[in-house]
Design a protein around this motif. Structure first.
Motif, short mmCIF file in Angstrom:
data_model
loop_
_atom_site.label_atom_id
_atom_site.label_comp_id
_atom_site.label_asym_id
_atom_site.label_seq_id
_atom_site.Cartn_x
_atom_site.Cartn_y
_atom_site.Cartn_z
N ARG A 99 -0.15 8.00 -2.57
CA ARG A 99 -0.72 8.16 -4.40
C ARG A 99 -0.97 10.05 -3.80
N SER A 132 0.90 -1.67 0.06
CA SER A 132 0.07 0.14 -0.10
C SER A 132 0.61 1.50 0.17
N THR A 134 -1.74 -2.69 -3.81
CA THR A 134 -1.51 -3.61 -5.35
C THR A 134 -1.59 -5.34 -3.88
N ASP A 182 -7.71 2.71 -3.15
CA ASP A 182 -7.63 2.29 -4.82
C ASP A 182 -7.44 0.67 -5.09
N GLU A 221 -3.19 3.28 -2.54
CA GLU A 221 -3.18 2.75 -3.51
C GLU A 221 -2.84 1.59 -3.09
#
Length: 128
Positions: free
Chosen positions: A33, A30, A45, A74, A43
């Motif tokens: 952003r 994480s 991922t 996100d 964000e």
């Protein structure tokens, strides 16, 4: 009575039946952003499962404690979103509401996140 020869036979038999290799540990990242006095965009991922959910929970709790007006998560690059991850997101929403933070969970183009959030909605839980 167990003899040495029987132990040797047992070792040979068990070594022939190999167990499958365990799944590689899931990876989660994480990254902030965007950060201002009014908003934070995080964000996420990787995979959100039982192994990685505690890290996500700690990250989101820290951002909620900062009390921005809005916190956007996100999930566009998430490859897997399991029930542990959904529990983290629901708790983050409750915690955010309690302190007046507007939490937005954006599944982006992640099929896994879109599907998990759709299922959550079908179960009667309000969407993010």
């Amino acid at each position: 009575m167990t003899t040495y020869s029987r132990l040797g036979e047992a070792r040979t038999a068990s070594s022939a039946q190999r167990l499958p290799s365990p799944r590689a540990p899931a990876d989660l990242h994480s990254e902030v952003r965007w950060k201002s006095a009014d908003a934070i965009v995080v964000e996420v991922t990787g995979e959100i499962d039982a192994c990685t959910a505690p890290r996500l929970a700690a990250t989101l709790a820290g951002h909620v404690r900062a009390r921005p007006a809005a916190l956007r998560v996100d999930l566009g690059e998430v490859g897997f979103l399991g029930s542990a991850g959904l529990q983290v997101l629901l708790k983050a929403r409750r915690d955010a509401e309690a302190v007046g933070v507007h939490l937005v969970v954006d599944p982006g183009r992640s099929h896994a996140a879109v599907r998990a959030l759709q299922l959550l909605g079908q179960l009667g839980t309000p969407a993010f």
